[in-house]
Scaffold this motif. Sequence first.
Motif, PDB file in Angstrom:
ATOM      1  N   LEU A 112     -10.115  61.766 -49.704  1.00  0.00           N
ATOM      2  CA  LEU A 112      -9.358  62.665 -50.559  1.00  0.00           C
ATOM      3  C   LEU A 112      -9.431  64.071 -49.987  1.00  0.00           C
ATOM      4  N   VAL A 113      -8.303  64.777 -50.052  1.00  0.00           N
ATOM      5  CA  VAL A 113      -8.249  66.182 -49.649  1.00  0.00           C
ATOM      6  C   VAL A 113      -7.788  66.967 -50.872  1.00  0.00           C
ATOM      7  N   VAL A 114      -8.556  68.004 -51.235  1.00  0.00           N
ATOM      8  CA  VAL A 114      -8.203  68.876 -52.351  1.00  0.00           C
ATOM      9  C   VAL A 114      -7.839  70.225 -51.746  1.00  0.00           C
ATOM     10  N   LEU A 115      -6.603  70.673 -51.991  1.00  0.00           N
ATOM     11  CA  LEU A 115      -6.050  71.869 -51.346  1.00  0.00           C
ATOM     12  C   LEU A 115      -5.596  72.900 -52.354  1.00  0.00           C
ATOM     13  N   ASP A 116      -5.977  74.147 -52.126  1.00  0.00           N
ATOM     14  CA  ASP A 116      -5.366  75.247 -52.854  1.00  0.00           C
ATOM     15  C   ASP A 116      -3.994  75.469 -52.222  1.00  0.00           C
ATOM     16  N   LEU A 117      -2.958  75.582 -53.022  1.00  0.00           N
ATOM     17  CA  LEU A 117      -1.614  75.789 -52.474  1.00  0.00           C
ATOM     18  C   LEU A 117      -1.427  77.205 -51.932  1.00  0.00           C
ATOM     19  N   ASP A 118      -2.206  78.160 -52.435  1.00  0.00           N
ATOM     20  CA  ASP A 118      -2.020  79.562 -52.083  1.00  0.00           C
ATOM     21  C   ASP A 118      -3.108  80.042 -51.130  1.00  0.00           C
ATOM     22  N   MET A 119      -3.033  79.583 -49.872  1.00  0.00           N
ATOM     23  CA  MET A 119      -3.963  80.057 -48.842  1.00  0.00           C
ATOM     24  C   MET A 119      -3.162  80.844 -47.817  1.00  0.00           C
ATOM     25  N   GLN A 120      -3.826  81.841 -47.190  1.00  0.00           N
ATOM     26  CA  GLN A 120      -3.144  82.624 -46.174  1.00  0.00           C
ATOM     27  C   GLN A 120      -3.049  81.840 -44.873  1.00  0.00           C
ATOM     28  N   THR A 121      -2.227  82.278 -43.987  1.00  0.00           N
ATOM     29  CA  THR A 121      -1.973  81.717 -42.663  1.00  0.00           C
ATOM     30  C   THR A 121      -1.291  80.356 -42.759  1.00  0.00           C
ATOM     31  N   MET A 122      -1.910  79.414 -43.445  1.00  0.00           N
ATOM     32  CA  MET A 122      -1.355  78.064 -43.583  1.00  0.00           C
ATOM     33  C   MET A 122      -1.573  77.629 -45.032  1.00  0.00           C
ATOM     34  N   ASP A 123      -0.490  77.582 -45.820  1.00  0.00           N
ATOM     35  CA  ASP A 123      -0.660  77.251 -47.238  1.00  0.00           C
ATOM     36  C   ASP A 123      -0.871  75.747 -47.443  1.00  0.00           C
ATOM     37  N   GLY A 124      -1.169  75.366 -48.664  1.00  0.00           N
ATOM     38  CA  GLY A 124      -1.468  73.975 -48.978  1.00  0.00           C
ATOM     39  C   GLY A 124      -0.331  73.011 -48.674  1.00  0.00           C
ATOM     40  N   PHE A 125       0.916  73.462 -48.823  1.00  0.00           N
ATOM     41  CA  PHE A 125       2.060  72.595 -48.509  1.00  0.00           C
ATOM     42  C   PHE A 125       2.076  72.264 -47.014  1.00  0.00           C
ATOM     43  N   ALA A 130       0.881  68.521 -42.481  1.00  0.00           N
ATOM     44  CA  ALA A 130       0.161  68.301 -41.219  1.00  0.00           C
ATOM     45  C   ALA A 130      -0.773  67.094 -41.332  1.00  0.00           C
ATOM     46  N   ILE A 131      -1.437  66.942 -42.466  1.00  0.00           N
ATOM     47  CA  ILE A 131      -2.328  65.794 -42.665  1.00  0.00           C
ATOM     48  C   ILE A 131      -1.520  64.502 -42.650  1.00  0.00           C
ATOM     49  N   ARG A 132      -0.369  64.519 -43.262  1.00  0.00           N
ATOM     50  CA  ARG A 132       0.479  63.324 -43.272  1.00  0.00           C
ATOM     51  C   ARG A 132       0.924  62.968 -41.850  1.00  0.00           C
ATOM     52  N   LYS A 133       1.146  63.957 -40.984  1.00  0.00           N
ATOM     53  CA  LYS A 133       1.524  63.693 -39.591  1.00  0.00           C
ATOM     54  C   LYS A 133       0.356  63.126 -38.795  1.00  0.00           C
ATOM     55  N   PHE A 134      -0.880  63.630 -39.074  1.00  0.00           N
ATOM     56  CA  PHE A 134      -2.077  63.135 -38.393  1.00  0.00           C
ATOM     57  C   PHE A 134      -2.366  61.680 -38.737  1.00  0.00           C
ATOM     58  N   SER A 135      -2.127  61.337 -39.978  1.00  0.00           N
ATOM     59  CA  SER A 135      -2.573  60.045 -40.503  1.00  0.00           C
ATOM     60  C   SER A 135      -1.800  58.891 -39.905  1.00  0.00           C
ATOM     61  N   SER A 136      -2.522  57.814 -39.657  1.00  0.00           N
ATOM     62  CA  SER A 136      -1.868  56.600 -39.171  1.00  0.00           C
ATOM     63  C   SER A 136      -1.171  55.925 -40.340  1.00  0.00           C
ATOM     64  N   ASN A 137      -0.252  55.037 -40.052  1.00  0.00           N
ATOM     65  CA  ASN A 137       0.457  54.334 -41.110  1.00  0.00           C
ATOM     66  C   ASN A 137      -0.458  53.430 -41.918  1.00  0.00           C
ATOM     67  N   SER A 138      -1.562  52.969 -41.324  1.00  0.00           N
ATOM     68  CA  SER A 138      -2.451  52.060 -42.021  1.00  0.00           C
ATOM     69  C   SER A 138      -3.401  52.787 -42.969  1.00  0.00           C
ATOM     70  N   TRP A 139      -3.559  54.090 -42.820  1.00  0.00           N
ATOM     71  CA  TRP A 139      -4.486  54.834 -43.677  1.00  0.00           C
ATOM     72  C   TRP A 139      -3.943  56.210 -43.975  1.00  0.00           C
ATOM     73  N   LEU A 140      -3.753  56.474 -45.231  1.00  0.00           N
ATOM     74  CA  LEU A 140      -3.311  57.791 -45.674  1.00  0.00           C
ATOM     75  C   LEU A 140      -4.302  58.309 -46.707  1.00  0.00           C
ATOM     76  N   PRO A 141      -4.903  59.468 -46.490  1.00  0.00           N
ATOM     77  CA  PRO A 141      -5.801  60.008 -47.512  1.00  0.00           C
ATOM     78  C   PRO A 141      -4.983  60.486 -48.712  1.00  0.00           C
ATOM     79  N   LEU A 142      -5.600  60.497 -49.854  1.00  0.00           N
ATOM     80  CA  LEU A 142      -4.965  61.046 -51.038  1.00  0.00           C
ATOM     81  C   LEU A 142      -5.112  62.558 -51.001  1.00  0.00           C
ATOM     82  N   ILE A 143      -4.122  63.263 -51.522  1.00  0.00           N
ATOM     83  CA  ILE A 143      -4.144  64.730 -51.530  1.00  0.00           C
ATOM     84  C   ILE A 143      -3.885  65.213 -52.947  1.00  0.00           C
ATOM     85  N   ILE A 144      -4.775  66.089 -53.428  1.00  0.00           N
ATOM     86  CA  ILE A 144      -4.599  66.737 -54.725  1.00  0.00           C
ATOM     87  C   ILE A 144      -4.494  68.235 -54.463  1.00  0.00           C
TER      88      ILE A 144
END
Length: 187
Positions: A112-125, A130-144
Amino acid sequence: MGLSFNMCKKIVQMMNGNIWSVSDSKSIGETIMLVLQFQLEPVTPVSGASSDLYRSSAIPNFNGLRVLLADSDCTNRAVTHRLLEKLGCRVLSVASGVQCISSFAAESSFQLVVLDLDMQTMDGFEVARAIRKFSSNSWLPLIIALAARIDDNIRDRCQRSGVNGLIQKPVTLAALGDELYRVLQNN
């Protein structure tokens, strides 16, 4: 005459609470945080579940769930980190979206990845995409995602970014536990 920190800590612990201090990143000041426990609600049905499925009033336990937490605000990060630990999670906290991506790339065991949407330089969106691009098709972490305000635009952007859940700040133990439960049950 003021009370010493140790005396305050003893009083708080007598109330089944916890108190700790967090230095800011520039070592200029220190923030004191206080968490007190209050009586929990009685047994209630889990929202969206069948009427015969009930959640006990005890704090849910997500024993050993590996969580990566990213929030640029040191106070919010410390509080959310403690709440996740209280829910039984094993938590690694980072202070930026860039650090989140680096940590995620270095260690793929996060569930699981818990992200603040309002971060500088690179926001939560951006981090979620980027995490979805890193992840393989067989494993996707959950994101809150954590947001100061939630509206239809935020919900839509979260959905397009691959976010599974959303919690409005300030984060509470009940809201965090309920959203973790919902996201884990639905995915």
